[in-house]
Each structure stands twice: as C-alpha cells, then as structure tokens.
Scaffold this motif. Structure first.
Motif, PDB file in Angstrom:
ATOM      1  N   ILE A  77       5.036   7.738  -5.789  1.00 14.95           N
ATOM      2  CA  ILE A  77       5.832   6.576  -5.404  1.00 14.95           C
ATOM      3  C   ILE A  77       4.918   5.404  -5.082  1.00 14.95           C
ATOM      4  CG2 ILE A  77       7.388   5.652  -3.638  1.00 14.95           C
ATOM      5  CD1 ILE A  77       8.567   8.503  -3.419  1.00 14.95           C
ATOM      6  N   GLY A  78       3.846   5.687  -4.347  1.00 11.60           N
ATOM      7  CA  GLY A  78       2.881   4.640  -4.019  1.00 11.60           C
ATOM      8  C   GLY A  78       2.235   4.052  -5.255  1.00 11.60           C
ATOM      9  N   THR A  79       1.938   4.903  -6.241  1.00 11.23           N
ATOM     10  CA  THR A  79       1.339   4.423  -7.488  1.00 11.23           C
ATOM     11  C   THR A  79       2.286   3.477  -8.226  1.00 11.23           C
ATOM     12  OG1 THR A  79       0.020   6.435  -7.722  1.00 11.23           O
ATOM     13  CG2 THR A  79       0.376   5.139  -9.712  1.00 11.23           C
ATOM     14  N   MET A  80       3.569   3.826  -8.241  1.00 18.03           N
ATOM     15  CA  MET A  80       4.553   2.965  -8.898  1.00 18.03           C
ATOM     16  C   MET A  80       4.577   1.578  -8.267  1.00 18.03           C
ATOM     17  SD  MET A  80       7.502   5.911  -9.145  1.00 18.03           S
ATOM     18  CE  MET A  80       8.816   4.764  -9.551  1.00 18.03           C
ATOM     19  N   ILE A  81       4.563   1.539  -6.943  1.00 15.31           N
ATOM     20  CA  ILE A  81       4.587   0.253  -6.249  1.00 15.31           C
ATOM     21  C   ILE A  81       3.251  -0.483  -6.423  1.00 15.31           C
ATOM     22  CG2 ILE A  81       4.815  -0.850  -3.985  1.00 15.31           C
ATOM     23  CD1 ILE A  81       6.643   1.508  -3.195  1.00 15.31           C
ATOM     24  N   ALA A  82       2.150   0.274  -6.348  1.00 17.83           N
ATOM     25  CA  ALA A  82       0.823  -0.337  -6.463  1.00 17.83           C
ATOM     26  C   ALA A  82       0.571  -0.912  -7.849  1.00 17.83           C
ATOM     27  CB  ALA A  82      -0.245   0.700  -6.127  1.00 17.83           C
ATOM     28  N   LEU A 100       8.963   1.733   3.901  1.00 11.89           N
ATOM     29  CA  LEU A 100       7.781   1.150   4.535  1.00 11.89           C
ATOM     30  C   LEU A 100       6.802   0.585   3.497  1.00 11.89           C
ATOM     31  CD1 LEU A 100       6.676   3.386   7.550  1.00 11.89           C
ATOM     32  CD2 LEU A 100       7.464   1.018   7.578  1.00 11.89           C
ATOM     33  N   SER A 101       6.656   1.278   2.364  1.00  8.96           N
ATOM     34  CA  SER A 101       5.751   0.785   1.323  1.00  8.96           C
ATOM     35  C   SER A 101       6.201  -0.576   0.808  1.00  8.96           C
ATOM     36  CB  SER A 101       5.680   1.784   0.163  1.00  8.96           C
ATOM     37  OG  SER A 101       5.039   2.974   0.545  1.00  8.96           O
ATOM     38  N   LEU A 102       7.495  -0.687   0.519  1.00  7.88           N
ATOM     39  CA  LEU A 102       8.018  -1.969   0.030  1.00  7.88           C
ATOM     40  C   LEU A 102       7.915  -3.056   1.094  1.00  7.88           C
ATOM     41  CD1 LEU A 102      11.162  -0.688  -1.910  1.00  7.88           C
ATOM     42  CD2 LEU A 102       9.048  -1.595  -2.897  1.00  7.88           C
ATOM     43  N   ALA A 103       8.098  -2.674   2.364  1.00  7.01           N
ATOM     44  CA  ALA A 103       8.022  -3.656   3.448  1.00  7.01           C
ATOM     45  C   ALA A 103       6.593  -4.120   3.708  1.00  7.01           C
ATOM     46  CB  ALA A 103       8.621  -3.060   4.726  1.00  7.01           C
ATOM     47  N   LEU A 104       5.634  -3.192   3.618  1.00  7.76           N
ATOM     48  CA  LEU A 104       4.246  -3.515   3.970  1.00  7.76           C
ATOM     49  C   LEU A 104       3.429  -4.033   2.796  1.00  7.76           C
ATOM     50  CD1 LEU A 104       3.412  -0.461   6.284  1.00  7.76           C
ATOM     51  CD2 LEU A 104       3.989  -2.803   6.979  1.00  7.76           C
ATOM     52  N   PHE A 105       3.822  -3.702   1.560  1.00  5.74           N
ATOM     53  CA  PHE A 105       3.019  -4.062   0.398  1.00  5.74           C
ATOM     54  C   PHE A 105       2.761  -5.568   0.276  1.00  5.74           C
ATOM     55  CE2 PHE A 105       2.432  -4.773  -4.240  1.00  5.74           C
ATOM     56  CZ  PHE A 105       1.276  -4.032  -4.412  1.00  5.74           C
ATOM     57  N   PRO A 106       3.761  -6.435   0.515  1.00  8.48           N
ATOM     58  CA  PRO A 106       3.485  -7.872   0.391  1.00  8.48           C
ATOM     59  C   PRO A 106       2.436  -8.382   1.381  1.00  8.48           C
ATOM     60  CG  PRO A 106       5.849  -7.451   0.373  1.00  8.48           C
ATOM     61  CD  PRO A 106       5.183  -6.173   0.793  1.00  8.48           C
ATOM     62  N   PHE A 107       2.246  -7.682   2.498  1.00  6.51           N
ATOM     63  CA  PHE A 107       1.322  -8.147   3.542  1.00  6.51           C
ATOM     64  C   PHE A 107      -0.004  -7.388   3.528  1.00  6.51           C
ATOM     65  CE2 PHE A 107       5.729  -8.425   5.028  1.00  6.51           C
ATOM     66  CZ  PHE A 107       5.858  -9.800   5.181  1.00  6.51           C
ATOM     67  N   LEU A 108       0.046  -6.080   3.271  1.00  9.36           N
ATOM     68  CA  LEU A 108      -1.162  -5.250   3.358  1.00  9.36           C
ATOM     69  C   LEU A 108      -1.561  -4.639   2.022  1.00  9.36           C
ATOM     70  CD1 LEU A 108      -0.308  -3.369   6.691  1.00  9.36           C
ATOM     71  CD2 LEU A 108      -1.843  -5.329   6.404  1.00  9.36           C
ATOM     72  N   ALA A 109      -0.825  -4.964   0.959  1.00  6.79           N
ATOM     73  CA  ALA A 109      -1.108  -4.451  -0.384  1.00  6.79           C
ATOM     74  C   ALA A 109      -1.177  -2.919  -0.373  1.00  6.79           C
ATOM     75  CB  ALA A 109      -2.395  -5.080  -0.937  1.00  6.79           C
ATOM     76  N   HIS A 110      -2.206  -2.354  -1.022  1.00  8.10           N
ATOM     77  CA  HIS A 110      -2.291  -0.895  -1.163  1.00  8.10           C
ATOM     78  C   HIS A 110      -2.478  -0.184   0.177  1.00  8.10           C
ATOM     79  CE1 HIS A 110      -6.332  -2.544  -1.257  1.00  8.10           C
ATOM     80  NE2 HIS A 110      -6.774  -1.376  -0.821  1.00  8.10           N
ATOM     81  N   VAL A 111      -3.064  -0.862   1.170  1.00  9.87           N
ATOM     82  CA  VAL A 111      -3.236  -0.244   2.492  1.00  9.87           C
ATOM     83  C   VAL A 111      -1.870   0.028   3.128  1.00  9.87           C
ATOM     84  CG1 VAL A 111      -4.221  -0.517   4.801  1.00  9.87           C
ATOM     85  CG2 VAL A 111      -5.490  -1.317   2.795  1.00  9.87           C
ATOM     86  N   GLY A 112      -0.918  -0.859   2.907  1.00  3.05           N
ATOM     87  CA  GLY A 112       0.431  -0.653   3.420  1.00  3.05           C
ATOM     88  C   GLY A 112       1.071   0.593   2.842  1.00  3.05           C
ATOM     89  N   ILE A 113       0.787   0.892   1.575  1.00  2.00           N
ATOM     90  CA  ILE A 113       1.323   2.101   0.947  1.00  2.00           C
ATOM     91  C   ILE A 113       0.733   3.344   1.612  1.00  2.00           C
ATOM     92  CG2 ILE A 113       1.360   3.431  -1.206  1.00  2.00           C
ATOM     93  CD1 ILE A 113       1.435   0.746  -2.697  1.00  2.00           C
ATOM     94  N   ALA A 114      -0.559   3.318   1.905  1.00  2.00           N
ATOM     95  CA  ALA A 114      -1.203   4.456   2.562  1.00  2.00           C
ATOM     96  C   ALA A 114      -0.649   4.657   3.969  1.00  2.00           C
ATOM     97  CB  ALA A 114      -2.712   4.241   2.610  1.00  2.00           C
ATOM     98  N   ILE A 115      -0.413   3.566   4.684  1.00  2.35           N
ATOM     99  CA  ILE A 115       0.176   3.672   6.029  1.00  2.35           C
ATOM    100  C   ILE A 115       1.560   4.301   5.950  1.00  2.35           C
ATOM    101  CG2 ILE A 115       1.104   2.327   7.970  1.00  2.35           C
ATOM    102  CD1 ILE A 115      -1.162   0.313   7.479  1.00  2.35           C
ATOM    103  N   ALA A 116       2.360   3.866   4.985  1.00  2.00           N
ATOM    104  CA  ALA A 116       3.715   4.404   4.827  1.00  2.00           C
ATOM    105  C   ALA A 116       3.676   5.903   4.531  1.00  2.00           C
ATOM    106  CB  ALA A 116       4.435   3.667   3.703  1.00  2.00           C
TER     107      ALA A 116
END
Length: 525
Positions: A253-258, A400-416
């Motif tokens: 899922i993270g890869t798709m968003i990234a 969380l990935s969709l919410a954080l990605f615009p601000f933290l990019a790939h790091v937001g996906i890892a946090i999620a």
C-alpha cells in the motif's frame, strides 16, 4: 529448550538469507541507485516479493499446519499425505490461473501497483515488462511454502529455513554480471534481475521437493478436487494470509502511494530492507516455530504448557527486537550510509532513506509481537479474528499514509505503517487475553522491564559514539563503514553485557540450545 533451539535454527537460516540479502542490496544500490530503473524493478518485484514474505513468515501455514498435523496425529501418515496432495493440487491450479490472468492484464495491474508511473510512459512500460517476468515467482514461492509447512509440521525446520538463501545467491550472481558487463542503471539491468527472480524461485522449489522426498512425505500432483479438507483449508487460509501478511500488505500500500513521488519507492525499499533483518530473524522464526508447537500442546490438552511457550516466545522476541528498534531510531543515518552510500546511491539518498528507517524502527517491536500473538488464534483454527484486526491495521495505514504523505512524503508512509502495527498488536493481545489464551507471567514482566533499561542505555551509547566518532573520522577513507562497525560493536557490547548482567538473557538456556542445535545433533532436521 527445544523452542529456543528451533528459534535459533530458523533464525540462523533466515539470518544467512538476510545477510546475503544485504550483500545483494549493496550491489543493487551501487548498480541501480534510486533512479527510474530501480523504481520500475522494485515495483515489479514488490508483488511476488509480497507473497514470498507472506508465505515465508507462515501466513499460509497458519491454516495448513494445524490441519496437516491433525491428519498426521489422528489418522496417520497416509491420510496426512493425501491431505497434502489435495492442498498441492488446489494451490497449483489456483495460482496457475492467477498467473495467466495477471500476465494478460499486466498493464491494468500496473495502474493499481504504481498509479504514479502513468505520468512517465517509459517507466510504466518497463515496469510492466519486468513484472511479467517476475510474476511466476509467486507460483513457485507459494508451493515452496506448502512444502515448508509440511516439513515444519514434521519437526524438520532446517531445509525450509535455508532455502531462501538460493534466491539471493542467484540475485548476487546477476548483479555481478550486470556490473561487469557495464549495464548498470540501464533497462537491461532490470530485465536480468527479473529473470534472476524467476530462476531463483525454481531453485527454491526444487530444493524443498527434494527435502520432502527425503522425509518420505512428498505429495504427488493429483487431479484437483474440492474435498472437505480443501474447503476447510480455504476457509482458514484466506483470512490467515490476510492476517499474517498484513505488515507486507501495508508495504505494498505504501509503495502504491509512494509511486506518486520520484524516488520515494526506492527510499522505502532500502529502509524496508534494513528493518526486515531483525523482523526476519525473530518474526519469521516465531511464525514458523511457535504455531506447530502451540497446536501440538493445545491438541494434547496442555494449555498451561502452551501459555508458557507463548510467554517465552514473547520474551525472546522482545529481548532481540527492542534493542534493534532503539538502534534503528537512534542512528539511522550512519546505518544507511555505511551500507548503501556508494556508486549511484548518494548521500542525499541516504539521508532521505534514514528518516523512513527510523519510523519503521519504532514499529518493529509491534510487528514482531503480531507474530507472537497470531499463532495463539491460528493454533485454535481461528484465522478470522486476526484478519479483522489486520483490516483495522490496513485502514489506519491507508488513512494516515494519505494524510501524512503531502507533508512528510515517504517518511509519513513509514510512520503510518508503524502506527497500524501497534494498533494491530494491541488488539490481538487484548482479545487473546480475554479469551483465556494469553496470560503474562512474572518472569516475562521482570525481564521486559530490564531489557527496556538495557536498550535505553545502549541507545544513549550509540548516540554518544556517533557524536564523538563522526568528526574524528571525517575525510578518512572508508569513514562510513568504520563508523558503522563502531556502532554495531558498541551496540552488541553494551546491550549484550547489560542483558547478561541484568538477567535479560539466560546464558545457560542459550548455550544449551546452541549445543543441541549443532549440525551433529540435527540429523533429524
């Protein structure tokens, strides 16, 4: 104690594979970097690799092992072999159909796997080509999982544990050929690596078939039939795969968003490779060993012994993963730089990857605890409850990935991913405890408190060494590698010393397990 011995055996096999995997990834970083070819190959490998990790970590076996063990102990070897043959036939037919459909519809599949690639037709077409080559690996590794489960249910863990090393051997050979022939960072490199995936899968399957034949339990390929045993396997396996593979599903899922940001897929891949080492060493070992042990104890009515084994598994898991999590969060930069910052992989790439590694590290204990708690459900033939909790995990990860990605990019996906893992682990523990399948004993509570103290001291020591050593090593040849060696040595010395002093690790237990696990004592494996 046989449980620790088998943990060490499976962990050793997984460890050898992951160490070779690091060699592979260091070569891959130098040969591909974090550019478009790397992004295309990592997406192509993501789906078959998802199934490799899911099945290797025991998700399929969450259904197969209890049913096979029931047939073996209740009806005898021939009944167990018959059930394995039915399962093999059904799995082979299903995966053949899935592979054919996926090969024909691969462009549509790519819009799902990497929607962000659509804006770059050249990268999109390359990813489609590479995924078509890699995809049959899904068939091979799924059949490997069935044969591994069969051997594990018989108490034979060694061959299945070491089989994944074959894929990395083939990979390393292909990478050396790519560098030697001057095809680094070219589409040809991606094609050759994809064929390495294909042939590595065949090598693993042949190795497991040979081991099953030696064990006298190799199932023949028969005509697929929807028998009661197969129906029960499907009913348990589908939710079991979804539950057991949730960490890997979240990575997809993270890869798709990234894929919507340049290089983000590669940054997540390299960070994922680092934290997968401790997760593989401990999580895979627990997923493989604990389930047949619990199933056997519960079937014999030994509930107290099963509870004791689950406590010891949790104790063992936390003793190894908490310090690893602290290290990944405390010094992610030097870890990434020391391993990957060379060739096409720049210091800027290392810095971007380090943030994701720290975020993944914070979720590492949760990912491993999931592997401890899920067998408590699976051994009781309940795969649905963990599946629902995995669904909650995935939902949290997506939101969380969709919410954080615009601000933290790939790091937001890892946090999620890490937050979802902690919620999943908590839900599993709470419900298993309420059902009487989990009770923490005094020894566990005492040792966990002490290992947290030892890990915190180790983390402070790592930060101190980095602050003091980094300026002193600046400009020196091999400074990044030297710093990494210093940090690893410091971590092992400080945590290992404190763990023994505080009684976190019992030297007699570990050494006894190691002695019993020597090759001359493992002829039955």
């Amino acid at each position: 104690m046989s449980l620790i011995r088998n943990f060490l055996l499976v962990g050793g096999g997984t460890g050898s594979s992951r160490i070779l995997g690091f060699g592979r990834d260091m070569l891959m970083a130098a040969a591909l970097g974090a550019g478009p070819v790397a992004d295309a190959f990592f997406v192509a490998f993501r789906l078959p690799n998802l199934f490799r990790r899911i099945f290797a970590e025991g998700a399929f076996n969450s259904a197969f092992v209890p049913l096979f063990a029931r047939e073996l102990e209740g009806q005898g070897q021939e009944a167990a072999r018959s059930f394995a043959q039915q399962a093999l036939a059904a799995l082979t037919l299903t995966l053949l159909v899935l592979t054919i459909v996926a090969e024909l519809a691969m462009p549509l599949v790519m819009y799902v796997l990497a929607p962000g690639f659509a804006s770059d037709p050249e990268k999109f077409d390359l990813a489609v080509q590479l995924t078509r080559i890699c995809f049959p690996y899904l068939l091979f590794v799924s059949l490997v999982a069935l044969f591994s489960g069969l051997l594990n249910a018989l108490g034979r863990f060694a061959v299945a544990a070491f089989a994944p090393t074959l894929l990395n051997v083939v990979f390393i050979g292909a990478l050396l050929l790519i560098v030697w022939s001057g095809h680094a960072e070219t589409p040809t490199a991606g094609v050759w690596l994809s064929w390495a995936v294909f042939f590595g899968g065949i090598a693993q399957l042949l190795m497991l078939i040979f081991a099953a034949r030696r064990a006298g339990m190799a199932p023949a390929l028969v005509r697929p039939r929807l028998t009661p045993g197969v129906k029960r396997l499907v009913a348990l396996a589908v939710p079991g795969v979804l539950a057991g593979g949730i960490t890997q599903i979240n990575i997809v899922i993270g890869t798709m968003i990234a894929s919507m940001a340049p290089q983000a897929v590669s940054y997540l891949y390299y960070a994922d490779r680092i934290y997968q080492l401790p997760l593989g060493l401990v999580g895979v070992a627990i997923g493989v060993v604990l389930l047949p042990e619990l199933a056997r104890r519960l079937r014999a009515g030994e509930d107290g012994a099963a509870m004791h084994q689950q406590n010891r598994a949790l104790e063992f898991a936390l003793a190894l993963t908490v310090p690893a999590a602290v290290a990944l969060a405390a010094v992610p930069g030097p870890i990434i730089s020391g391993l990957f910052a060379r060739g096409a992989f720049t210091e800027a790439d290392a810095a971007a990857t380090a943030g994701a590694l720290a975020a993944f590290g914070l979720g590492l204990p949760a990912f491993v605890m999931i592997k401890v708690f899920q067998p408590g459900f699976f051994a009781r033939e309940d795969t649905r409850t963990p599946m629902w909790f995995a669904g909650v995990n995935a939902a949290i990860n997506i939101v969380l990935s969709l919410a954080l990605f615009p601000f933290l990019a790939h790091v937001g996906i890892a946090i999620a991913t890490s937050v979802g893992g902690w919620v999943n682990a908590a839900l599993l523990a709470i419900v298993l405890r309420r059902r009487g399948g989990l009770a923490f004993d005094d020894r566990l509570g005492s040792r966990v408190a002490r290992l947290v103290v030892a890990s915190a001291v180790m983390g402070a020591a790592l930060v101190g060494v980095r602050v003091l050593a980094e300026p002193a090593l600046a400009g020196m040849a091999g400074d990044k590698a030297i710093l990494l060696v210093l940090l690893v040595g410091t971590g092992l010395f400080v945590y290992g010393g404190l763990a023994v002093m505080l009684g976190v690790l019992d030297r007699r237990e570990i050494m006894g397990a190691v002695r019993r696990g020597r090759p001359e004592n493992l002829k039955a494996q």
